[in-house]
Motif scaffolding. Structure first.
Motif, PDB file in Angstrom:
ATOM      1  N   GLU A   3       0.739  -1.114   0.058  1.00 41.26           N
ATOM      2  CA  GLU A   3       0.021  -0.056  -0.140  1.00 41.26           C
ATOM      3  C   GLU A   3       0.913   1.299   0.125  1.00 41.26           C
ATOM      4  OE1 GLU A   3      -3.380   2.009   2.953  1.00 41.26           O
ATOM      5  OE2 GLU A   3      -2.642   0.177   3.125  1.00 41.26           O
ATOM      6  N   ILE A   4       0.501   2.000  -0.774  1.00 39.48           N
ATOM      7  CA  ILE A   4       1.316   3.532  -0.733  1.00 39.48           C
ATOM      8  C   ILE A   4       0.157   4.568  -0.156  1.00 39.48           C
ATOM      9  CG2 ILE A   4       2.399   5.232  -2.351  1.00 39.48           C
ATOM     10  CD1 ILE A   4       2.847   3.140  -4.400  1.00 39.48           C
ATOM     11  N   ASN A   5       0.865   5.171   0.851  1.00 34.89           N
ATOM     12  CA  ASN A   5      -0.056   6.168   1.526  1.00 34.89           C
ATOM     13  C   ASN A   5       0.526   7.655   1.148  1.00 34.89           C
ATOM     14  OD1 ASN A   5      -1.922   4.563   2.845  1.00 34.89           O
ATOM     15  ND2 ASN A   5      -0.313   4.079   4.390  1.00 34.89           N
ATOM     16  N   ILE A   6      -0.189   8.342   0.533  1.00 34.82           N
ATOM     17  CA  ILE A   6       0.268   9.711   0.054  1.00 34.82           C
ATOM     18  C   ILE A   6      -0.673  10.481   1.000  1.00 34.82           C
ATOM     19  CG2 ILE A   6       0.193  11.546  -1.667  1.00 34.82           C
ATOM     20  CD1 ILE A   6       1.870   9.096  -2.557  1.00 34.82           C
ATOM     21  N   LYS A   7       0.037  11.534   1.566  1.00 35.92           N
ATOM     22  CA  LYS A   7      -0.625  12.280   2.638  1.00 35.92           C
ATOM     23  C   LYS A   7      -0.903  13.635   1.721  1.00 35.92           C
ATOM     24  CE  LYS A   7       1.675  10.612   6.921  1.00 35.92           C
ATOM     25  NZ  LYS A   7       2.481  10.809   7.824  1.00 35.92           N
ATOM     26  N   ILE A   8      -1.919  13.925   1.146  1.00 35.48           N
ATOM     27  CA  ILE A   8      -2.600  15.075   0.336  1.00 35.48           C
ATOM     28  C   ILE A   8      -2.162  16.403   1.133  1.00 35.48           C
ATOM     29  CG2 ILE A   8      -4.588  16.111  -0.653  1.00 35.48           C
ATOM     30  CD1 ILE A   8      -3.367  13.524  -2.476  1.00 35.48           C
ATOM     31  N   ASP A  12      -0.445  19.656  -0.021  1.00 29.63           N
ATOM     32  CA  ASP A  12      -0.873  20.912  -0.071  1.00 29.63           C
ATOM     33  C   ASP A  12      -0.164  21.787   0.672  1.00 29.63           C
ATOM     34  OD1 ASP A  12      -3.153  20.343  -1.834  1.00 29.63           O
ATOM     35  OD2 ASP A  12      -4.578  19.734   0.026  1.00 29.63           O
ATOM     36  N   ASN A  13       0.431  21.633   1.714  1.00 33.79           N
ATOM     37  CA  ASN A  13       1.214  22.467   2.485  1.00 33.79           C
ATOM     38  C   ASN A  13       2.283  22.955   1.939  1.00 33.79           C
ATOM     39  OD1 ASN A  13      -0.432  22.285   4.806  1.00 33.79           O
ATOM     40  ND2 ASN A  13       0.413  20.663   6.036  1.00 33.79           N
ATOM     41  N   ALA A  14       3.100  21.909   1.152  1.00 31.21           N
ATOM     42  CA  ALA A  14       4.280  22.082   0.482  1.00 31.21           C
ATOM     43  C   ALA A  14       3.963  23.368  -0.530  1.00 31.21           C
ATOM     44  CB  ALA A  14       4.625  20.942  -0.295  1.00 31.21           C
ATOM     45  N   ASN A  72       0.357  18.512 -10.180  1.00 31.91           N
ATOM     46  CA  ASN A  72      -0.056  17.361 -10.802  1.00 31.91           C
ATOM     47  C   ASN A  72       0.054  16.069 -10.385  1.00 31.91           C
ATOM     48  OD1 ASN A  72      -0.513  19.085 -13.207  1.00 31.91           O
ATOM     49  ND2 ASN A  72       1.456  18.951 -13.754  1.00 31.91           N
ATOM     50  N   VAL A  73       0.854  16.056  -9.483  1.00 32.87           N
ATOM     51  CA  VAL A  73       1.104  14.775  -8.506  1.00 32.87           C
ATOM     52  C   VAL A  73      -0.126  14.604  -7.640  1.00 32.87           C
ATOM     53  CG1 VAL A  73       2.312  13.474  -6.880  1.00 32.87           C
ATOM     54  CG2 VAL A  73       3.637  14.659  -8.536  1.00 32.87           C
ATOM     55  N   LYS A  74      -0.474  15.508  -6.878  1.00 31.49           N
ATOM     56  CA  LYS A  74      -1.728  15.447  -6.171  1.00 31.49           C
ATOM     57  C   LYS A  74      -2.994  15.217  -7.061  1.00 31.49           C
ATOM     58  CE  LYS A  74      -4.966  18.391  -3.749  1.00 31.49           C
ATOM     59  NZ  LYS A  74      -5.391  19.730  -3.349  1.00 31.49           N
ATOM     60  N   ASN A  75      -3.093  15.876  -8.184  1.00 31.35           N
ATOM     61  CA  ASN A  75      -4.308  15.483  -9.040  1.00 31.35           C
ATOM     62  C   ASN A  75      -4.361  14.157  -9.502  1.00 31.35           C
ATOM     63  OD1 ASN A  75      -5.217  18.039  -8.582  1.00 31.35           O
ATOM     64  ND2 ASN A  75      -4.396  18.857 -10.363  1.00 31.35           N
TER      65      ASN A  75
END
Length: 90
Positions: A3-8, A12-14, A72-75
């Protein structure tokens, strides 16, 4: 399957931090003062001012590209996650 967990929220903070830095960078006065007279020293100082102006412009462009990349990564992640969730729900 791993599982890959991405902290959106962290992305956003970055993005917000980079936007703030870009705003500050763009707020600097980058136009060197006009000079009267001449000489080698004045010419060298004008050239140095232009170098710093170019560095500021290039750094601003780097920030813009980084912000765009992170968005783009987030989207992409959100879209992929939504597609996976839809397949599970079917």
């Amino acid at each position: 399957m791993a599982e890959i967990n991405i902290k959106i929220k962290e992305i956003d903070n970055a993005i917000q931090s980079l936007k703030s830095l870009q705003k500050e960078c763009n707020g600097f006065k980058t136009t060197p003062p006009s000079t009267v007279g001449g000489g080698k020293t004045v010419s060298e100082l004008e050239e140095l001012a232009n170098v710093y102006k170019n560095i500021n412009n290039d750094f601003s462009l780097l920030l813009s590209n980084t912000i765009s990349f992170l968005q783009n990564v987030k989207n992409s992640y959100v879209s992929s996650d939504q597609k996976a969730a839809n397949k599970i729900l079917k």
